[in-house]
Scaffold this active site. Structure first.
Site, short mmCIF file in Angstrom:
data_model
loop_
_atom_site.label_atom_id
_atom_site.label_comp_id
_atom_site.label_asym_id
_atom_site.label_seq_id
_atom_site.Cartn_x
_atom_site.Cartn_y
_atom_site.Cartn_z
N LEU A 286 0.87 -1.25 -0.01
CA LEU A 286 -0.03 0.12 0.09
C LEU A 286 0.68 1.20 0.10
O LEU A 286 1.95 1.18 0.35
CB LEU A 286 -1.01 0.01 1.32
CG LEU A 286 -1.87 -1.40 1.30
CD1 LEU A 286 -2.55 -1.61 2.50
CD2 LEU A 286 -3.05 -0.82 0.25
N CYS B 187 3.88 7.18 -5.06
CA CYS B 187 4.78 8.29 -4.34
C CYS B 187 6.09 7.44 -3.68
O CYS B 187 7.28 7.89 -4.13
CB CYS B 187 3.66 8.79 -3.07
SG CYS B 187 4.72 9.87 -2.41
N CYS C 32 7.53 10.53 -5.63
CA CYS C 32 7.95 11.56 -4.79
C CYS C 32 9.37 11.03 -4.12
O CYS C 32 10.21 11.91 -4.00
CB CYS C 32 6.88 12.07 -3.70
SG CYS C 32 5.26 11.60 -4.08
N HIS D 85 7.29 0.73 2.25
CA HIS D 85 6.24 -0.15 1.53
C HIS D 85 5.74 -1.00 2.94
O HIS D 85 4.63 -1.23 3.20
CB HIS D 85 6.60 -0.99 0.66
CG HIS D 85 7.04 -0.45 -0.76
ND1 HIS D 85 6.56 1.07 -0.86
CD2 HIS D 85 7.61 -0.79 -2.01
CE1 HIS D 85 7.21 1.18 -2.29
NE2 HIS D 85 7.58 0.38 -2.74
N PHE E 254 15.45 32.74 15.25
CA PHE E 254 16.71 33.11 14.25
C PHE E 254 17.96 32.22 14.74
O PHE E 254 18.06 31.67 15.69
CB PHE E 254 17.20 34.47 15.26
CG PHE E 254 18.12 35.20 14.21
CD1 PHE E 254 17.69 35.67 13.21
CD2 PHE E 254 19.52 35.23 14.69
CE1 PHE E 254 18.71 36.35 12.44
CE2 PHE E 254 20.30 35.78 14.01
CZ PHE E 254 20.05 36.49 12.85
C1 LIG Z 1 8.32 12.21 -10.32
C2 LIG Z 1 7.29 12.56 -9.33
C3 LIG Z 1 7.41 13.33 -8.16
C4 LIG Z 1 6.69 13.53 -7.18
N1 LIG Z 1 6.77 14.28 -6.25
C5 LIG Z 1 6.04 14.62 -5.41
C6 LIG Z 1 6.17 15.51 -4.12
O1 LIG Z 1 7.36 15.76 -4.03
N2 LIG Z 1 5.14 15.91 -3.58
C7 LIG Z 1 3.79 15.76 -3.95
O2 LIG Z 1 3.00 16.11 -3.18
N3 LIG Z 1 3.58 14.93 -4.97
C8 LIG Z 1 4.32 14.54 -5.69
N4 LIG Z 1 4.12 13.92 -6.81
C9 LIG Z 1 2.67 13.65 -7.12
C10 LIG Z 1 2.29 12.27 -6.46
O3 LIG Z 1 3.16 11.05 -6.39
C11 LIG Z 1 0.81 11.85 -6.77
O4 LIG Z 1 -0.23 13.12 -6.41
C12 LIG Z 1 0.35 10.85 -5.94
O5 LIG Z 1 1.09 9.76 -5.57
C13 LIG Z 1 -1.10 10.41 -6.44
O6 LIG Z 1 -1.55 9.52 -5.27
P1 LIG Z 1 -2.77 8.52 -6.00
O7 LIG Z 1 -3.27 7.68 -5.01
O8 LIG Z 1 -3.62 9.27 -6.94
O9 LIG Z 1 -2.27 7.62 -6.97
P2 LIG Z 1 -1.06 6.40 -6.85
O10 LIG Z 1 -0.26 6.70 -5.62
O11 LIG Z 1 -0.19 6.23 -8.23
O12 LIG Z 1 -2.06 5.08 -6.61
C14 LIG Z 1 -2.58 4.54 -7.77
C15 LIG Z 1 -2.53 3.06 -7.26
O13 LIG Z 1 -3.75 2.27 -8.04
C16 LIG Z 1 -3.27 0.99 -8.15
N5 LIG Z 1 -3.91 0.66 -9.50
C17 LIG Z 1 -4.00 1.09 -10.65
N6 LIG Z 1 -4.66 0.40 -11.66
C18 LIG Z 1 -5.08 -0.78 -10.60
C19 LIG Z 1 -6.16 -1.73 -10.74
N7 LIG Z 1 -6.82 -1.87 -12.07
N8 LIG Z 1 -6.15 -2.63 -9.91
C20 LIG Z 1 -5.76 -2.62 -8.92
N9 LIG Z 1 -4.81 -1.43 -8.48
C21 LIG Z 1 -4.75 -0.44 -9.30
C22 LIG Z 1 -1.71 1.33 -8.68
O14 LIG Z 1 -0.89 0.14 -8.43
C23 LIG Z 1 -1.41 2.49 -7.59
O15 LIG Z 1 -0.99 1.88 -6.18
C24 LIG Z 1 4.96 13.40 -7.60
C25 LIG Z 1 4.83 12.93 -8.90
C26 LIG Z 1 5.64 12.33 -9.68
C27 LIG Z 1 5.40 11.73 -10.97
#
Ligand SMILES: Cc1cc2nc3c(=O)[nH]c(=O)nc-3n(C[C@H](O)[C@H](O)[C@H](O)COP(=O)(O)OP(=O)(O)OC[C@H]3O[C@@H](n4cnc5c(N)ncnc54)[C@H](O)[C@@H]3O)c2cc1C
Ligand SMILES: NC(=O)c1ccc[n+]([C@@H]2O[C@H](COP(=O)([O-])OP(=O)(O)OC[C@H]3O[C@@H](n4cnc5c(N)ncnc54)[C@H](OP(=O)(O)O)[C@@H]3O)[C@@H](O)[C@H]2O)c1
Length: 518
Positions: free
Chosen positions: A75, A79, A84, A134, A496
Site C-alpha cells: 500500500l 509516491c 515523490c 512499503h 533566529f
Molecule cells: C516524479 C514525481 C515526483 C512527485 N513528487 C511529489 C512530491 O514531492 N510531493 C507531492 O505532493 N506530490 C508529488 N508527486 C505527485 C504524487 O506522487 C501523486 O499526486 C500521488 O502519488 C497520487 O496518489 P494517487 O493515490 O492518486 O495515485 P497512486 O499513488 O499512483 O496510486 C494509484 C494506485 O492504483 C493502483 N492501481 C491502478 N490500476 C489498478 C487496478 N486496475 N487494480 C488495482 N490497482 C490499481 C496502482 O498500483 C497504485 O498503487 C510526484 C509525482 C511524480 C511523477
C-alpha cells in the site's frame, strides 16, 4: 493466494514478502479479510496509493468498512515506489553534490571538478531502500488502521457495486476510483527505444551507467527536479522545453533567480524547442535525439533521454466499465464531494486531474470517505502552498508580483537580498543549510520576497529559494488564507537564524503607517 488475515507480520517480514513478490512476475496476491465482519463493504477503493489508502483509513476511522484492492504487493502507491520518494532522494543527492561542486577542493570538500558520479548507484540505492516504507504502510494499514485489502492483483470493475479480483467477486455500497496516473510518452519516432526513461521506468529499468550527456524533455516540476540531479552528477544536461520552464512559479523575479543560477551551474535550456526524432544503435538503445529549435534542427548524441511531459490518468477501465464522464485528457470529472457522473462511484487523487500532489490525493480520499459515510463535505482545491526542488528548496504561495500589481493598486514588496546592483553579492539571506553559501558564495545564498497589499497590510504572496523554509510555508499559507497582516507577522517570535526573514523584515516595516518596500 497468501491469506494474511490471521498473521501479524513484523515490518521486517513484510519487507521480505514484498521484495519476493516484486521480484517474481505472477506472484501470489495477499488477502486480508475479516471473516467476522458480516457487513457489506461501504466502499471498495481501486488503488491503495495516497488517495485510496487515506480514504480507506479515514472511512475505517469513521466506523465504516473499506476494502482496498491494489495491483502492487504494498500500500502507498506510486509516491514511495517511483515518484515523490525517489525524487526526494535525487534532490538530496543533487543538493549535496552541488555543495561539493561549488566548494570543490576547499575546506574538506573533495575535488569534483570534471568528475562524473554514478546515476545508477543512486538509483540502485533507492531500489534497495524503498521496501522499508512499503512494509511500514502494509503493517500500519493492517495492524493499526484495520483496513482489509487484496494486494498484488489487479481489480476488474464489473459494475458500480461489484469488483472482481484474484478470482473472487466483492460487493460494495460504493466504489472509489483511486487508480492514479502514469507518465505521458513522447509521440515521436524512436520513443520506444531503450535508454528513454520516465520517472517510473528510470527506477525499474536503469541497468547501465548513462554517458556524459543527458537530454530531458519537459519544463515542469519533474523535468527540472530530475535535470538538476543529472546536472549535479557532472553530466551535460540539456532541457528541451516546448515553451518556458518553471511556468508554475508565478513570480518572474523568483523564476529568473533560479534559472540564472541553474544556467551558471551548467544546465542548458533549449526553449521553444521539441524533440522530433530519437535514433537507436544496433542494440536498440538510443544514441541521439534530434531537436527542433527556433534556429533549426540539431542532433545531440546521448544514450540517456528522460521524458517528463505530464501525466495521463489510469481511467480507461472505469470509462469502459461504467461510462464515467471525463475531461478531454481523460481525467475523471468529479464534483466537490468527489462524486463522478455515475451514482455511488467516487474518484480521487491524480485520476481527477490537477494538481497532481499528495495533499490533494490524501484529502480527496478523506472527503470521499466523509460523503460515503453520510457526512456531506465539499473539497475545493485552491490557495495551496507549493514547492519544487532544484538544488535549493523552492516554496511559494499566493500571488506573484506581476499578478498582484494587476489586482491591487498599492503593492509593497519586502525582499532579501536587497534589489541593488550589488545586492546579490551580500551574504544574505543566511539560514540553516545555506551558511556555507552565505560565507563563501553569497550569490548562491538564496532569495525571498513577501508581497503585501499596502492598503489592507495583508500578505498576498510569498516566495522562497534556499533551504529550510518549506516546512514553514504550509503553516504560513494557512495564516495568509485567514488574512495575515504585516503587523501580525512582525509580532511573531522568529527562531533566529530562520531561513526566511519574513518575520524580521515585517517587524522592520510594521511601525510605519504607510508601508514601504525594501
Ligand atoms: C516524479 C514525481 C515526483 C512527485 N513528487 C511529489 C512530491 O514531492 N510531493 C507531492 O505532493 N506530490 C508529488 N508527486 C505527485 C504524487 O506522487 C501523486 O499526486 C500521488 O502519488 C497520487 O496518489 P494517487 O493515490 O492518486 O495515485 P497512486 O499513488 O499512483 O496510486 C494509484 C494506485 O492504483 C493502483 N492501481 C491502478 N490500476 C489498478 C487496478 N486496475 N487494480 C488495482 N490497482 C490499481 C496502482 O498500483 C497504485 O498503487 C510526484 C509525482 C511524480 C511523477
Ligand atoms: N511536488 C513536487 O515536487 C512534484 C514533483 C514532480 C511532479 N509533481 C507532480 O506530478 C505531475 C507531473 O509532473 P510533470 O512535470 O511531468 O508534468 P507537468 O507539470 O504537467 O509539466 C509537463 C511539462 O511538459 C511539457 N510538455 C507537455 N507536452 C509536451 C510535449 N509533447 N513535448 C514537449 N513538452 C511537453 C509542458 O509544457 P507546456 O507548458 O508547453 O504544456 C510542461 O512543461 C505534476 O502535476 C506535478 O504537480 C510534483
Amino acid at each position: 493466494m497468501t491469506d494474511v488475515t490471521y498473521t501479524s507480520w513484523s515490518i521486517a517480514r513484510w519487507s521480505e514478502e514484498i521484495e519476493t513478490r516484486l521480484s517474481m512476475a505472477g506472484s501470489e496476491p495477499f488477502i486480508n479479510l475479516n471473516p467476522d465482519d458480516a457487513r457489506e463493504f461501504d466502499a471498495i477503493f481501486i488503488g491503495g496509493g495516497a488517495s485510496g489508502r487515506f480514504g480507506a483509513g479515514y472511512l475505517s476511522a469513521m466506523g465504516g468498512r473499506p476494502l482496498i484492492v491494489d495491483r502492487w504487493p504494498f500500500l502507498g502507491g506510486s509516491c514511495p515506489h517511483n515518484a515523490c520518494v525517489p525524487h526526494h532522494v535525487f534532490s538530496d543527492a543533487a543538493a549535496q553534490l552541488m555543495l561539493e561542486r561549488t566548494f570543490s577542493g576547499r575546506l574538506w570538500f573533495q575535488n569534483l571538478a570534471d568528475r562524473i558520479v554514478s546515476i545508477k548507484e543512486v538509483v540502485d540505492m533507492f531500489r534497495r531502500g524503498r521496501n522499508g516504507p512499503h512494509a511500514v504502510m502494509n503493517y500500519q494499514s493492517k495492524e493499526q488502521l484495520n483496513i482489509e485489502f487484496v494486494l498484488n492483483a489487479p481489480a476488474e470493475i464489473l459494475d458500480a457495486h461489484t469488483v472482481a479480483v484474484a478470482g473472487r467477486q466483492f460487493r460494495t455500497r460504493n466504489l472509489v476510483l483511486a487508480s492514479g496516473a502514469r507518465a505521458r510518452k513522447l509521440d515521436v519516432e524512436g520513443a520506444d527505444l531503450s535508454g528513454i526513461f520516465d520517472h517510473a521506468s528510470l527506477v525499474e529499468r536503469l541497468d547501465y551507467e548513462p554517458g556524459s550527456t543527458v537530454v530531458v524533455a519537459g519544463g515542469g516540476k519533474t523535468a527540472i527536479e530530475y535535470a538538476c540531479f543529472f546536472n549535479a552528477t557532472g553530466r551535460r544536461t540539456v532541457l528541451v522545453v516546448r515553451d518556458q520552464p518553471l511556468a508554475m512559479i508565478k513570480d518572474r523575479e523568483t523564476r529568473t533567480y533560479l534559472l540564472d543560477r541553474m544556467r551558471e551551474q551548467g544546465m542548458e535550456f533549449w526553449l521553444h524547442s521539441e524533440i522530433t526524432r530519437l535514433e537507436g544503435d544496433a542494440n536498440g538503445r538510443v544514441r541521439s535525439a534530434t531537436v527542433r529549435t527556433p534556429e533549426g534542427e540539431t542532433r545531440i548524441d546521448t544514450d540517456f533521454v528522460f521524458v517528463a511531459i505530464g501525466a495521463r490518468p489510469n481511467s480507461e477501465m472505469a470509462v469502459a466499465a461504467l461510462g464515467v464522464a471525463t475531461d478531454e485528457k481523460g481525467f475523471i470529472r468529479v464534483d466537490s464531494r468527489m462524486r463522478t457522473s455515475v451514482p455511488d462511484v467516487y474518484a480521487v487523487g491524480d485520476l481527477v486531474g490537477s494538481p497532481l500532489e499528495m495533499f490533494k490525493a490524501r484529502k480527496g480520499g478523506m472527503y470521499a470517505a466523509r460523503n460515503i459515510m453520510g457526512e456531506e463535505s465539499h473539497y475545493h482545491v485552491k490557495d495551496y502552498p507549493d514547492f519544487l526542488h532544484t538544488h535549493y528548496e523552492v516554496s511559494w504561495l499566493g500571488l506573484g508580483e506581476e499578478e498582484a500589481r494587476e489586482r491591487y493598486r498599492n503593492v509593497v514588496v519586502l525582499r532579501m537580498p536587497p534589489d541593488t546592483p550589488d545586492g546579490h553579492d551580500v551574504a544574505l539571506p543566511a539560514g540553516d543549510r545555506m551558511m556555507l553559501y552565505a560565507m563563501m558564495a553569497p550569490r548562491l545564498s538564496g532569495f525571498q520576497k513577501l508581497i503585501i497589499d499596502g492598503d489592507t497590510r495583508r500578505v498576498i504572496g510569498a516566495f522562497h529559494v534556499g533551504c529550510g523554509a518549506k516546512e514553514g510555508f504550509q503553516y504560513l499559507a494557512h495564516l495568509v488564507k485567514q488574512g495575515l497582516t504585516v503587523d501580525e507577522l512582525g509580532e511573531m517570535d522568529e527562531l533566529f537564524l530562520s531561513p526566511t526573514y519574513f518575520i524580521q523584515l515585517c517587524r522592520l516595516r510594521a511601525g510605519s503607517k504607510v508601508l514601504k518596500g525594501m
